[in-house]
Design a protein around this motif. Sequence first.
Motif, PDB file in Angstrom:
ATOM      1  N   SER B  38       0.825  -1.208   0.000  1.00 36.33           N
ATOM      2  CA  SER B  38       0.000   0.000   0.000  1.00 36.33           C
ATOM      3  C   SER B  38       0.867   1.268   0.000  1.00 36.33           C
ATOM      4  N   GLY B  39       0.256   2.368  -0.444  1.00 37.50           N
ATOM      5  CA  GLY B  39       0.967   3.654  -0.504  1.00 37.50           C
ATOM      6  C   GLY B  39       1.325   4.163   0.888  1.00 37.50           C
ATOM      7  N   LYS B  40       2.535   4.677   1.036  1.00 40.61           N
ATOM      8  CA  LYS B  40       2.977   5.194   2.344  1.00 40.61           C
ATOM      9  C   LYS B  40       2.361   6.566   2.597  1.00 40.61           C
ATOM     10  N   SER B  41       2.042   6.821   3.856  1.00 38.80           N
ATOM     11  CA  SER B  41       1.314   8.053   4.161  1.00 38.80           C
ATOM     12  C   SER B  41       2.099   9.308   3.780  1.00 38.80           C
ATOM     13  N   ARG B  53      -2.272   7.233   5.800  1.00 34.23           N
ATOM     14  CA  ARG B  53      -2.146   6.411   7.017  1.00 34.23           C
ATOM     15  C   ARG B  53      -1.337   5.180   6.667  1.00 34.23           C
ATOM     16  N   GLU B  54      -0.879   4.462   7.670  1.00 30.51           N
ATOM     17  CA  GLU B  54      -0.193   3.193   7.407  1.00 30.51           C
ATOM     18  C   GLU B  54      -1.233   2.081   7.448  1.00 30.51           C
ATOM     19  N   TRP B  55      -1.265   1.258   6.429  1.00 26.70           N
ATOM     20  CA  TRP B  55      -2.221   0.145   6.375  1.00 26.70           C
ATOM     21  C   TRP B  55      -1.680  -0.899   5.410  1.00 26.70           C
ATOM     22  N   SER B  56      -2.304  -2.064   5.419  1.00 35.24           N
ATOM     23  CA  SER B  56      -1.886  -3.113   4.485  1.00 35.24           C
ATOM     24  C   SER B  56      -3.117  -3.854   3.977  1.00 35.24           C
ATOM     25  N   PRO B  57      -3.111  -4.263   2.719  1.00 36.49           N
ATOM     26  CA  PRO B  57      -4.261  -5.001   2.188  1.00 36.49           C
ATOM     27  C   PRO B  57      -4.570  -6.289   2.951  1.00 36.49           C
ATOM     28  N   ILE B  58      -3.595  -6.834   3.675  1.00 33.01           N
ATOM     29  CA  ILE B  58      -3.910  -8.071   4.403  1.00 33.01           C
ATOM     30  C   ILE B  58      -4.482  -7.790   5.801  1.00 33.01           C
ATOM     31  N   ASP B  59      -4.545  -6.515   6.187  1.00 29.64           N
ATOM     32  CA  ASP B  59      -5.214  -6.173   7.458  1.00 29.64           C
ATOM     33  C   ASP B  59      -6.731  -6.342   7.279  1.00 29.64           C
ATOM     34  N   ASP B  61      -8.832  -4.437   8.980  1.00 28.05           N
ATOM     35  CA  ASP B  61      -9.327  -3.059   9.001  1.00 28.05           C
ATOM     36  C   ASP B  61      -8.458  -2.191   8.076  1.00 28.05           C
ATOM     37  N   TRP B  62      -9.066  -1.677   7.035  1.00 26.66           N
ATOM     38  CA  TRP B  62      -8.319  -0.861   6.080  1.00 26.66           C
ATOM     39  C   TRP B  62      -8.328   0.627   6.464  1.00 26.66           C
ATOM     40  N   LYS B  63      -8.850   0.901   7.641  1.00 26.34           N
ATOM     41  CA  LYS B  63      -8.873   2.274   8.162  1.00 26.34           C
ATOM     42  C   LYS B  63      -9.475   3.257   7.161  1.00 26.34           C
ATOM     43  N   LEU B  64     -10.649   2.915   6.681  1.00 25.00           N
ATOM     44  CA  LEU B  64     -11.335   3.800   5.737  1.00 25.00           C
ATOM     45  C   LEU B  64     -11.909   4.985   6.514  1.00 25.00           C
ATOM     46  N   PRO B  65     -12.116   6.104   5.850  1.00 24.04           N
ATOM     47  CA  PRO B  65     -12.772   7.231   6.544  1.00 24.04           C
ATOM     48  C   PRO B  65     -14.187   6.802   6.973  1.00 24.04           C
ATOM     49  N   GLU B  66     -14.691   7.439   8.026  1.00 26.83           N
ATOM     50  CA  GLU B  66     -16.000   7.041   8.560  1.00 26.83           C
ATOM     51  C   GLU B  66     -17.105   7.099   7.503  1.00 26.83           C
ATOM     52  N   ASN B  67     -17.078   8.146   6.706  1.00 22.34           N
ATOM     53  CA  ASN B  67     -18.136   8.332   5.703  1.00 22.34           C
ATOM     54  C   ASN B  67     -17.711   7.807   4.319  1.00 22.34           C
ATOM     55  N   TRP B  68     -17.022   6.667   4.330  1.00 20.62           N
ATOM     56  CA  TRP B  68     -16.417   6.182   3.082  1.00 20.62           C
ATOM     57  C   TRP B  68     -17.462   5.911   1.996  1.00 20.62           C
ATOM     58  N   LYS B  69     -18.634   5.428   2.394  1.00 23.42           N
ATOM     59  CA  LYS B  69     -19.662   5.114   1.379  1.00 23.42           C
ATOM     60  C   LYS B  69     -20.107   6.383   0.674  1.00 23.42           C
ATOM     61  N   GLU B  70     -20.331   7.380   1.501  1.00 25.52           N
ATOM     62  CA  GLU B  70     -20.757   8.670   0.965  1.00 25.52           C
ATOM     63  C   GLU B  70     -19.707   9.218  -0.018  1.00 25.52           C
ATOM     64  N   ILE B  71     -18.447   9.057   0.366  1.00 25.84           N
ATOM     65  CA  ILE B  71     -17.354   9.546  -0.499  1.00 25.84           C
ATOM     66  C   ILE B  71     -17.391   8.838  -1.858  1.00 25.84           C
TER      67      ILE B  71
END
Lengths: 177, 541
Positions: B38-41, B53-59, B61-71
Motif C-alpha cells: 500500500s501507498g505510504k502516508s 495512514r499506514e495500512w496493508s491489504p492483508i489487514d 481493518d483498512w482504516k477507511l474514513p468514517e463516511n467512506w460510502k458517501e465519499i
Amino acid sequence: MDLENFLTQHQSAILKRWFNFIIDTYPPETAKLFKREKDPFANPVGSTIFQGMQGLYQELVREIDPETASPFLDKIIRIRAIQDFSPSRAIAFVFVLKDLVREQSRAADDPEETLSQDDLTSFDGRIDRLAMLAFDIYVQCREKLYELRVNEVKNRTHRLLQRANLLAEIPDQEPSL
Amino acid sequence: MASVPKANELIAGTDHKPPKTGWMDTPVEFRPGTWCYSGKSKNLEVVGLPNPREWSPIDDDWKLPENWKEIIFEGLRERIHKYRSFQLFMDICVRCGACADKCHFFIGSGDPKNMPVLRAELLRSVYRKDFTLAGKILGKMAGARELTEDVVKEWFFYFFQCTECRRCSVFCPYGIDTAEITIIGRELLNLLGLNIDWITAPVANCYMTGNHLGIQPHAFKDMIEFFVEEIEEVTGVKIEPTFNRKGAEILFITPSGDVFADPGTYTLMGYLMLFHEIGLDYTWSTYASEGGNFGLFTSHEMMKRLNSKMYAEAKRLGVKWILGGECGHMWRVINQYMDTMNGPADFLEEPVSPITGTKFENAKSTKMVHLVEFTADLIKHGKLKLDKSRNDHLKVTFHDSCNPARAMGFFEEPRYVLNNVCNHFYDMPPNTIREQTFCCGSGSGLNTDEYMEMRMRGGLPRANAVKHVHEQHGVNMLSCICAIDRAVLPPLMNYWVPGVDVTGVHELVGNALVMEGEHERTTDLRGEPLEGMEDSDNEDL
C-alpha cells in the motif's frame, strides 16, 4: 492386452479425459474458453497444457526417460506454478492418470482387452517416477520466481548507487601471472 | 482389505473446485504475490491525496474514513456527470463476451474476474444499485449489489490487476474502453486513500524532485556522464551533453528508467550517440527528468499536474519543441490527454526536424515528437550511416508496447527503424502484435517485485508469442519502446523463455550507427563481442 498396446489404443479417449480433468480445475467460465479456443496464441494455457500432455503420454507408453519427459512436464507445471493453485493441486494431474487408466480398462467389454494387475503396477511405477519429476520441476519454478524477485531488488539498488557515483568499489584486478 | 484412496481423492478437499458462491458473493483472498504494497502516508501527504495512514491489504481493518460510502457515491456521481464516456460505459455493455478472453491477465490466470466485462461489472453492479431504477427495484436480478467493504477490497484487488493496456477495447463492438473504467475505479479508490506504493512513491518523487526515484540534479547529471564514459570506451567518441541549457532548440525528455535501470541504460547510450552524430541542438533537464507519468494511474488531476512540469520546463528553457524518448504511457498522456489538460502548448513552435526539415504535423498541438518517428525520418532521408552487420549477433523481434501501439497507432516506424539497423528481424504472430499486442503484464504501475507471481501470469501471453519466434527463428532479442517493458520483460523472459534478452530500439541504432571519428568497434554497447570479433582483444574495453 499389454500396457503399451492398451495405452496406444486408448490414447485419444484417455487424453481427452485427462485434459478435461486439468482444465476443470479452473472456474467453469474459464474452463469453457480454455477448452474451446484452438489458437495457441489466443489460448496459451489450454494449448500448452494439451501439447505437454500429448508429449507426456508418449513418454508413458514407453518408459519414463527424465531427459525427454521433463520438457513436457515443464510446459504444464511452469504455468500452474504461478497460478492460484496449492503445490499439490498444481501437480495433481499426474496422479489422476492412475484412475483414468483403470477406468478405461474396466470399461472394456472383452476381458482380453483389459490390463493385468502386473501391467497396472508397472503403469503406477511410471506415474510415480513422473510425480517425482513433477515435484522437482514445481520447486524449480517457484525458486526461479523468488530468484527473479531478489535479483530485481538487488540490481535496482546496486546499479543505481554505482551510476550515481556513490560507490567506491575495489576495481577488478587482472590475475598476476 | 486396506482402504486405498483413489488418485483424485488424494487431492480432494484442497482447492480442487472453484468456489460454490457466485462472483458477487465471493470475497477476494490476498495471497502473497498477488497484491502490491500500500501507498505510504508520507507520499500521500506530499501531494495532498486523501486519508494518508499506514495500512496493508492483508489487514482486516483498512482504516477507511468514517463516511467512506458517501465519499464513493459522491465520487461516482461526480464522474458520471463529468465524463460522458464513463456513463456510457456503465450503461451500454450488453455482456456479449467479445472481450472476455482478450485480457492477458485472464488468459494467464484463468480468473474470470479478469474478464474485462466482469472486471467492469465490479463497478457497474454498484452503479446499478444506486444510480439506475431497475437496479434499485430489482437488485441482484438486475445485476446490482450493495456497496460493502468487501466490494471495495475486491475493487482494490482487480483495479490494481488491470494494466490499462486497452487490448479488450479493440474487440468491444461498442467501443467500451475498460481501461477508462479501471482509471475511474482507481480514482474512486484514491478518494479513500487506497493506492499502492509503487505508484504513489513515483508520483510524490516526480512532483517533488522531477523523477520517479527522486534522483537529484547532480546525481542525474553524474549518471548521464557515466554513460558518456561508457560510449567513449566502446566507440572512442567523446560526447558532451548539456543540462538545463537555456536557448537550446529542443528539450529531450525520456523515462528516468533509461537513466538507472538496465537494459534501458543502453538505449540511453543510443540516444546520446545519435544526437551527437547529427549535431542536434538539444538539452537534458534535471528537473523535467521523467517522461513517465504515474499520475495517469492515480487520477486525472494528478496526471495533469505531473504533465504540466514538462511544459513548464520547456517554457523556462525557451526551447522550440520537445523530443520524447522511448516511453509507453508518457505517449498515451501526450497523445490522448495532454492537449485538453494542459494544451495547446502555444508558446512552443510546431516541431520541424532541424536535420531533414520534416514538419511533424501530428505534433502540431502538443509540440512533442516521438524519437522513433524522428529517427525513422532521419533514416528515410539518408542522414544516418548505419552498419547493420553490427547487430548480426542478434535475432530480433519487436514487442509493440501497448500505449504507443493502441494509443498512437505507432506500428510502422519502429519496424522501419529496426529493419534499417539489423539484418535479422522476425515479427511475432499477427494476433499478438500491433493493435492486438499483448501487454508485458506489469504496466500501469504494477512493475513491483512483490507482485512477481501476478506479473508472470499477466505476461504469459506475450511470452508465449516470443517463445514461438525463439523456437522458429532463434530469436534472442526482444526489442521494445517502453521503459517499463525494458524493466519487466527481462524477468518475464527469464521465467518463460530463457535465452531471450531485452533491448530498446535505440540501443540497436547505437550499435549500428557509424560515427565520425570512431575507432573500430569490437563490441556492442553491452560489451558483447560483435560477430567475427569474438577473438579480438577486448581487455582495454
